[in-house]
Design a protein around this motif. Structure first.
Motif, short mmCIF file in Angstrom:
data_model
loop_
_atom_site.label_atom_id
_atom_site.label_comp_id
_atom_site.label_asym_id
_atom_site.label_seq_id
_atom_site.Cartn_x
_atom_site.Cartn_y
_atom_site.Cartn_z
N GLY A 116 0.82 -1.20 0.00
CA GLY A 116 0.00 0.00 0.00
C GLY A 116 0.85 1.25 0.00
O GLY A 116 0.81 2.05 0.92
N ALA A 117 1.66 1.40 -1.03
CA ALA A 117 2.59 2.53 -1.07
C ALA A 117 1.87 3.86 -0.97
O ALA A 117 2.34 4.77 -0.30
N GLY A 118 0.74 4.00 -1.63
CA GLY A 118 -0.03 5.24 -1.56
C GLY A 118 -0.89 5.29 -0.32
O GLY A 118 -0.71 6.15 0.55
N VAL A 119 -1.84 4.37 -0.20
CA VAL A 119 -2.79 4.33 0.92
C VAL A 119 -2.98 2.88 1.36
O VAL A 119 -3.21 2.00 0.53
N TYR A 120 -2.91 2.65 2.67
CA TYR A 120 -3.15 1.33 3.25
C TYR A 120 -4.28 1.48 4.26
O TYR A 120 -4.17 2.24 5.22
N VAL A 121 -5.40 0.75 4.03
CA VAL A 121 -6.57 0.81 4.91
C VAL A 121 -6.78 -0.56 5.52
O VAL A 121 -6.98 -1.54 4.80
N GLN A 122 -6.75 -0.65 6.85
CA GLN A 122 -6.88 -1.92 7.54
C GLN A 122 -8.29 -2.49 7.49
O GLN A 122 -8.47 -3.70 7.46
N GLU A 123 -9.29 -1.64 7.51
CA GLU A 123 -10.67 -2.12 7.56
C GLU A 123 -11.44 -1.64 6.35
O GLU A 123 -11.22 -2.12 5.25
N SER A 124 -12.36 -0.70 6.54
CA SER A 124 -13.24 -0.29 5.44
C SER A 124 -12.84 1.05 4.84
O SER A 124 -12.30 1.92 5.51
N CYS A 125 -13.16 1.19 3.56
CA CYS A 125 -12.88 2.41 2.81
C CYS A 125 -14.13 2.78 2.03
O CYS A 125 -14.63 1.98 1.23
N ASN A 126 -14.66 3.98 2.30
CA ASN A 126 -15.85 4.48 1.62
C ASN A 126 -15.49 5.75 0.88
O ASN A 126 -15.04 6.72 1.50
N ILE A 127 -15.70 5.73 -0.43
CA ILE A 127 -15.29 6.88 -1.25
C ILE A 127 -16.52 7.45 -1.95
O ILE A 127 -17.13 6.80 -2.79
N ALA A 128 -16.86 8.70 -1.57
CA ALA A 128 -17.94 9.42 -2.25
C ALA A 128 -17.36 10.57 -3.06
O ALA A 128 -18.05 11.15 -3.88
N GLY A 129 -16.10 10.91 -2.81
CA GLY A 129 -15.45 12.03 -3.48
C GLY A 129 -14.31 11.59 -4.36
O GLY A 129 -14.45 10.66 -5.15
N VAL A 130 -13.15 12.23 -4.21
CA VAL A 130 -12.00 12.00 -5.08
C VAL A 130 -10.88 11.32 -4.30
O VAL A 130 -10.47 11.82 -3.24
N LEU A 131 -10.40 10.21 -4.83
CA LEU A 131 -9.18 9.56 -4.34
C LEU A 131 -8.23 9.50 -5.52
O LEU A 131 -8.50 8.86 -6.52
N ASP A 132 -7.11 10.20 -5.39
CA ASP A 132 -6.12 10.30 -6.47
C ASP A 132 -4.77 9.85 -5.93
O ASP A 132 -4.19 10.51 -5.06
#
Length: 133
Positions: free
Chosen positions: A75-91
């Motif tokens: 997860g060089a950019g982003v590492y999420v252990q549990e849940s990830c909810n995206i309603a906007g922008v993830l770049d």
């Protein structure tokens, strides 16, 4: 930003729970640039978090030029252990993991990933290199 150690996490930012923007009336923008995590179990070069919520379509998380380097992790950019909810922008751009067991050059979500219809997700120029990538 740099985190170095045998069990290093979150070169740019580490949080138990990260929310960017709280509601449609609250806009948040978070940018992490030039971050590194290095160690035996390096995870989350840019951001390491338990949960990630980008709450509305006007909120954004941008990770640019992040690296995770070591024997195990990812997860060089982003590492999420549990849940990830995206309603906007993830770049996530220009991120790499260089490890023996490399996973997720750009993004790792260990449990649940929800990308809503209003979301924009971009993973550009991300790499995972290793013997067991």
């Amino acid at each position: 930003a740099t985190a170095i150690g045998s069990d290093a996490h979150g070169g740019g930012l580490e949080a138990r729970n990260l929310t960017v923007g709280f509601s449609s009336a609250s806009v948040g923008r978070l940018t992490v640039t030039d971050a590194l995590v290095q160690g035996d179990q390096a995870r989350g070069g840019g951001v390491f978090t338990g949960t990630l919520d980008i709450a509305n379509r006007d909120s954004s998380l941008v990770v640019l030029r992040a690296t995770a380097s070591g024997d195990d992790g990812g997860g060089a950019g982003v590492y999420v252990q549990e849940s990830c909810n995206i309603a906007g922008v993830l770049d996530i751009s220009q991120c790499q993991t260089a490890q023996l067991r490399a996973i997720g050059g750009g993004l790792v979500v260990r449990e649940r990933l929800h990308i809503l219809e209003s979301a924009t997700v971009s993973l550009m120029n991300v790499h995972g290199t290793g013997q067991e990538s």
